[in-house]
Design an enzyme around this catalytic site. Sequence first.
Site, PDB file in Angstrom:
ATOM      1  N   CYS A 117     -25.587  -7.076 -16.141  1.00 17.01           N
ATOM      2  CA  CYS A 117     -24.770  -6.217 -15.926  1.00 17.01           C
ATOM      3  C   CYS A 117     -25.553  -5.007 -15.382  1.00 17.01           C
ATOM      4  CB  CYS A 117     -23.493  -6.239 -16.989  1.00 17.01           C
ATOM      5  SG  CYS A 117     -22.874  -7.440 -17.611  1.00 17.01           S
ATOM      6  N   THR A 173      -0.678 -15.193 -12.858  1.00 20.13           N
ATOM      7  CA  THR A 173      -0.367 -16.571 -12.901  1.00 20.13           C
ATOM      8  C   THR A 173      -1.539 -17.191 -13.317  1.00 20.13           C
ATOM      9  OG1 THR A 173       1.100 -16.896 -11.196  1.00 20.13           O
ATOM     10  CG2 THR A 173      -0.253 -18.897 -11.622  1.00 20.13           C
ATOM     11  N   ALA A 208     -14.246 -11.861 -20.641  1.00 20.71           N
ATOM     12  CA  ALA A 208     -14.474 -10.757 -21.726  1.00 20.71           C
ATOM     13  C   ALA A 208     -14.590  -9.308 -21.483  1.00 20.71           C
ATOM     14  CB  ALA A 208     -15.864 -11.021 -22.328  1.00 20.71           C
ATOM     15  N   THR A 209     -14.752  -8.801 -20.479  1.00 20.49           N
ATOM     16  CA  THR A 209     -14.410  -7.435 -20.179  1.00 20.49           C
ATOM     17  C   THR A 209     -13.223  -6.982 -20.153  1.00 20.49           C
ATOM     18  OG1 THR A 209     -16.551  -7.494 -18.553  1.00 20.49           O
ATOM     19  CG2 THR A 209     -14.934  -5.890 -18.288  1.00 20.49           C
ATOM     20  N   GLN A 258     -21.799 -13.930 -27.018  1.00 18.66           N
ATOM     21  CA  GLN A 258     -23.025 -14.620 -26.973  1.00 18.66           C
ATOM     22  C   GLN A 258     -23.073 -15.585 -28.122  1.00 18.66           C
ATOM     23  OE1 GLN A 258     -25.433 -14.643 -24.801  1.00 18.66           O
ATOM     24  NE2 GLN A 258     -24.283 -12.991 -23.442  1.00 18.66           N
ATOM     25  N   ASN A 274     -26.235  -9.286 -26.575  1.00 23.99           N
ATOM     26  CA  ASN A 274     -26.686  -9.898 -25.095  1.00 23.99           C
ATOM     27  C   ASN A 274     -27.997  -9.572 -24.885  1.00 23.99           C
ATOM     28  OD1 ASN A 274     -25.427  -7.258 -24.676  1.00 23.99           O
ATOM     29  ND2 ASN A 274     -25.610  -7.737 -22.732  1.00 23.99           N
ATOM     30  N   HIS A 327     -17.876 -18.843 -19.473  1.00 26.48           N
ATOM     31  CA  HIS A 327     -19.192 -19.304 -18.698  1.00 26.48           C
ATOM     32  C   HIS A 327     -20.323 -18.916 -19.299  1.00 26.48           C
ATOM     33  CE1 HIS A 327     -20.876 -15.073 -17.292  1.00 26.48           C
ATOM     34  NE2 HIS A 327     -19.560 -14.806 -17.650  1.00 26.48           N
TER      35      HIS A 327
END
Length: 359
Positions: free
Chosen positions: A306, A224, A79-80, A169, A141, A188
């Site tokens: 984070c 890839t 997501a970042t 979230q 979050n 994740h």
Amino acid sequence: MARHRGADKGGVIYLDYQATTPLAPEAFAAMEPWLKDGFWNPHSAHAGGRKAAAAVEVARDQIAALLPKGGKLIFTSGATEALNLAIKGCGLPVAALSTEHAAVLDCVAYLGGAVVPVGTDGRAGFDGAGQGLFAAMLVNNEIGTIQPVADLAEQCHIQGGLLLCDAVQAFGRMPIPDGPDMIAVSAHKIHGPKGIGALWVRDGIELTPLMHGGGQEQGLRSGTLSPALCAGFGAAAQLAAQRMEQDDAHVALLWDHAIAAFSDWTVNGSTIHRYKGNLNIRRDGVDVGRLMSECRNIAFSAGSACASGSGRPSHVLSALGLSQTQAKSSIRLGFGRYTTLAEIDIAAEAINRAAGAML
């Protein structure tokens, strides 16, 4: 119900679902063939490559099924990266809520954008983004507050702007509303693998790529792709779609149980407009660092994963108007699909006992 390191097995009680979620067995099963014999490059033209490419597209469809119609899905490393691509790639002035994730706020600061305050419950106080891009997280979050994303998108569109929604979230846990122009999601956080996310982009929006190379992912994300990660993400999304109502009911039951067990604590953020798998609470006089040391068999957070270890109070709790002392006496408990009521009971007893000894 499947279990992951339950308390009755002498393991750690995991209550940090906002940081990451246990990998679903179904996601692992989907990934395994591509980690063994399915080594092909999905961008190769031979039969093996085409087979891998087909698996990637199946996964893309499984993920897109949980998102609005009329857009394209671009796989990213997480997501970042998706948020960076959206904010830096759209070429517009940007503004964001003060409670957004660091991946958004750091981009806003880098581009010299604006930060918009929220109310004491964490909800948006929004007066428009003009003709620029506005970023609003659907479910926060740290405190679980749900933003009125559809309404915010409508206000943006009236003013000629766009809305970017960080739905990390919320994705797979609740329906994603129509309205946003770009949506960032991550595998994740829905029991999929780490290392893969995606950006959904509404048709007609043009982005400038952050990375250049082979032109993969519709020319927006060279590199890839991993069929294994894509397959795991897709399987996790498909499972989330199938289990959404069941998971939601289970989380609501856990929330009610946890609220009762932590009756001496104060909830941070809205208790009404909230995802109930997130319980952020504070208790005056508690030393959270010491509390975590005393409760080492319970995995919970003093803030977002984070920002942990920075020593700074949570920017989200500060944005609610909490003092540094209040922010530093707050903990975040996250639970979900594989959490049991017994684990909530054991964790609450241990945390309350340790906190009480400090007062």
